[in-house]
Design an enzyme around this catalytic site. Structure first.
Site, PDB file in Angstrom:
ATOM      1  N   ASP A 162      -3.949  25.813  14.323  1.00 28.64           N
ATOM      2  CA  ASP A 162      -5.081  25.812  13.403  1.00 28.64           C
ATOM      3  C   ASP A 162      -5.855  27.107  13.613  1.00 28.64           C
ATOM      4  O   ASP A 162      -6.644  27.233  14.545  1.00 28.64           O
ATOM      5  CB  ASP A 162      -5.961  24.579  13.638  1.00 28.64           C
ATOM      6  CG  ASP A 162      -7.148  24.538  12.675  1.00 28.64           C
ATOM      7  OD1 ASP A 162      -7.275  25.473  11.851  1.00 28.64           O
ATOM      8  OD2 ASP A 162      -7.940  23.584  12.751  1.00 28.64           O
TER       9      ASP A 162
ATOM     10  N   TYR B 159     -11.716  21.203  16.785  1.00 25.07           N
ATOM     11  CA  TYR B 159     -12.124  20.677  15.481  1.00 25.07           C
ATOM     12  C   TYR B 159     -11.130  21.143  14.423  1.00 25.07           C
ATOM     13  O   TYR B 159     -10.765  22.315  14.370  1.00 25.07           O
ATOM     14  CB  TYR B 159     -13.527  21.180  15.125  1.00 25.07           C
ATOM     15  CG  TYR B 159     -14.028  20.723  13.770  1.00 25.07           C
ATOM     16  CD1 TYR B 159     -14.260  19.367  13.521  1.00 25.07           C
ATOM     17  CD2 TYR B 159     -14.260  21.635  12.737  1.00 25.07           C
ATOM     18  CE1 TYR B 159     -14.729  18.936  12.279  1.00 25.07           C
ATOM     19  CE2 TYR B 159     -14.732  21.210  11.496  1.00 25.07           C
ATOM     20  CZ  TYR B 159     -14.959  19.858  11.275  1.00 25.07           C
ATOM     21  OH  TYR B 159     -15.426  19.456  10.040  1.00 25.07           O
TER      22      TYR B 159
ATOM     23  N   LYS C 173     -11.810  29.900   6.145  1.00 28.60           N
ATOM     24  CA  LYS C 173     -12.870  30.856   6.488  1.00 28.60           C
ATOM     25  C   LYS C 173     -12.555  32.286   5.999  1.00 28.60           C
ATOM     26  O   LYS C 173     -12.589  32.520   4.805  1.00 28.60           O
ATOM     27  CB  LYS C 173     -13.194  30.761   7.978  1.00 28.60           C
ATOM     28  CG  LYS C 173     -13.666  29.328   8.305  1.00 28.60           C
ATOM     29  CD  LYS C 173     -14.366  29.119   9.607  1.00 28.60           C
ATOM     30  CE  LYS C 173     -15.012  27.741   9.618  1.00 28.60           C
ATOM     31  NZ  LYS C 173     -14.473  26.771  10.534  1.00 28.60           N
TER      32      LYS C 173
HETATM   33  C1  LIG Z   1     -14.064  25.289  10.172  1.00 28.59           C
HETATM   34  C2  LIG Z   1     -12.809  24.766  10.712  1.00 28.59           C
HETATM   35  C3  LIG Z   1     -12.052  23.793  10.024  1.00 28.59           C
HETATM   36  C4  LIG Z   1     -12.551  23.130   8.769  1.00 28.59           C
HETATM   37  O1  LIG Z   1     -12.682  24.007   7.705  1.00 28.59           O
HETATM   38  P1  LIG Z   1     -13.636  23.587   6.466  1.00 28.59           P
HETATM   39  O2  LIG Z   1     -13.425  24.696   5.489  1.00 28.59           O
HETATM   40  O3  LIG Z   1     -15.021  23.510   7.016  1.00 28.59           O
HETATM   41  O4  LIG Z   1     -13.162  22.279   5.979  1.00 28.59           O
HETATM   42  C5  LIG Z   1     -10.825  23.437  10.531  1.00 28.59           C
HETATM   43  N1  LIG Z   1     -10.353  23.984  11.664  1.00 28.59           N
HETATM   44  C6  LIG Z   1     -11.049  24.902  12.366  1.00 28.59           C
HETATM   45  C7  LIG Z   1     -10.463  25.502  13.595  1.00 28.59           C
HETATM   46  C8  LIG Z   1     -12.311  25.311  11.920  1.00 28.59           C
HETATM   47  O5  LIG Z   1     -13.006  26.198  12.638  1.00 28.59           O
END
Ligand SMILES: *Cc1c(COP(=O)(O)O)cnc(C)c1O
Length: 427
Positions: A240, A145, A268
């Site tokens: 990511d 994701y 995060k």
């Molecule tokens: C949570 C998450 C996102 C998205 O971040 P948001 O602040 O919710 O838009 C993107 N990549 C990874 C790996 C994530 O865990």
């Protein structure tokens, strides 16, 4: 057993105004046969709901709160900052300070840009990879994701998987056509893809430690292969680390594996509980961002002083933290819970990396999204219902990762082991 009366009433009201009564779908407790719990406050490792129930929290706002809720140092820094104003839309010293702090921990980020969410960070990194290479195709892995932007909301793990869909209405086919998806941890599949499309691929985006289909660490040879293939074909490798950054290890997955991506996205933890995302990496690539270059990126509230302050204060504390203390607690938890599952004859697998942990109701190997799909969801939902009624706040979907904060104590861990054991007995 807990009483959820006030939460039930609050939810009835919320659904009149917000789709599903929430501002992000996983909060709606889909599939778990209860209404979501409304939170009143949090302190350190604990959450308190509006009915007066308390919980040991393993969601931690889905990852950011590595220091727990309302950490004293973060809160006092925020209080000091807020009196001077919340946003200026002009340069401030704290932006450079957060950038320096990040770079001291993640040296591959030679230059970076602050944004306000992980979604914005990955979306901008993908645009940059396309702008820099002059190519359109992006590779992502099934079950990873990267936020909800058009190019990346394909086979995208937890949120979609919980609702049993693989992409979203409203995303033009012409855009998903440029996103190639491959099974996670599959060295041969990615090799084949590069043989066929290598010179059309702008970038590969990957969660080096996948956390959005449950917790699945990338295999080292898989990540090394990505590094090799992207270098060979002039594509941009994007790690990511929105979830894994500062969580699996202070230096993220790139530190843990010793593999350096071209671009990194953070979110995060980097915002310490306020909305922050960051994308950055090689200077040669980053200098293509406006106004130095022509790949457009902007943001009204990007780099605002409150968010920067929460980030600086959090990262500064983390630099002093001994991550092996966290790991030791999770070693113990994993060992005890696994033994209890075995005693009760429940097929079960638990694992952790740094402060990320996760479990699957299966005794098979879990290395990709298909493996996760094959786990026992009924047992998961039974476990969830037992745990939430017995004081553990855990994710309501079998596709999510759990977290530990620096505040969780050995007593919390003992209590958690007990709840797992008691829940296994009901299955
Ligand atoms: C949570 C998450 C996102 C998205 O971040 P948001 O602040 O919710 O838009 C993107 N990549 C990874 C790996 C994530 O865990």
């Amino acid at each position: 057993m807990k009483n959820f009366e006030k939460s039930i009433a609050a939810y009835k009201e919320a659904v009149r105004y917000m789709p599903g009564g929430v501002n992000s779908p996983v909060r709606a407790f889909s599939n778990v046969e209860m209404d979501p719990i409304f939170i009143e406050r949090g302190k350190n490792q604990y959450l308190y709901d509006i009915d007066g129930n308390s919980y040991v929290d393993y969601v931690l706002s889905w990852g950011p709160l590595i220091l727990g809720h309302a950490d004293d140092t973060v809160i006092s820094a925020l209080k000091e900052t807020i009196d001077r104003g919340t946003s200026f839309g002009a340069p401030t010293l704290v932006e450079t300070k957060l950038a320096q702090t990040i770079q001291s921990i993640v040296p591959s980020m030679e230059m970076m840009r602050m944004v306000s969410s992980g979604t914005e960070a990955t979306m901008s990194a993908v645009r940059l990879a396309r702008g820099y290479t002059g190519r359109d195709k992006i590779v992502k892995f099934i079950g990873n994701y990267h936020g909800h932007s058009d190019s990346l909301i394909v086979d995208a793990g937890s949120g979609l998987a919980t609702l049993d869909i693989n992409t979203s209405p409203g995303v033009p086919k012409s855009i998903t056509y440029e996103t190639l998806t491959v099974p996670y941890n599959d060295v041969e599949a990615i090799q084949r893809l590069f043989e066929n499309f290598g010179d059309e691929i702008a970038g590969v985006i990957v969660e080096p430690i996948a956390g959005n289909m449950g917790l699945i660490p990338g295999k080292k040879e898989f990540l090394q292969k990505l590094r090799e293939l992207t270098t060979q074909h002039g594509s941009v490798l994007i790690f990511d680390e929105v979830m894994s950054g500062f969580r699996c290890d202070l230096h993220g997955a790139q530190g843990l594996y010793g593999i350096t991506p071209d671009l990194t996205t953070l979110g995060k933890v980097v915002g310490g509980g306020l909305p922050v995302g960051v994308f950055g990496g090689k200077r040669e690539i980053m200098k293509n961002i406006t106004p130095e270059g022509s790949v457009y990126h902007a943001g009204t509230l990007s780099g605002n002083p409150l968010a920067m302050t929460a980030g600086i204060t959090t990262l500064t504390q983390l630099k002093e933290e001994d991550y092996s203390n966290i790991s030791r607690k999770l070693d113990y938890l994993s060992e005890k819970v696994q033994a209890s599952a075995n005693r009760n004859g429940i097929p079960f697998t638990i694992r952790h990396v740094g402060s990320m942990w996760g479990y699957f109701f299966t005794d098979g190997t879990v290395e990709n999204f298909d493996d996760v799909q094959a786990t026992n969801k009924d047992n998961f939902y039974k476990f969830f219902n037992y745990a939430i009624r017995n004081g553990l706040y855990i994710a309501s979907s079998p596709f999510e990762t759990s977290f530990l904060s620096t505040k969780h104590t050995d007593d919390d861990i003992e209590k958690t082991i007990q709840v797992f054991s008691d829940a296994f007995k009901t299955m």
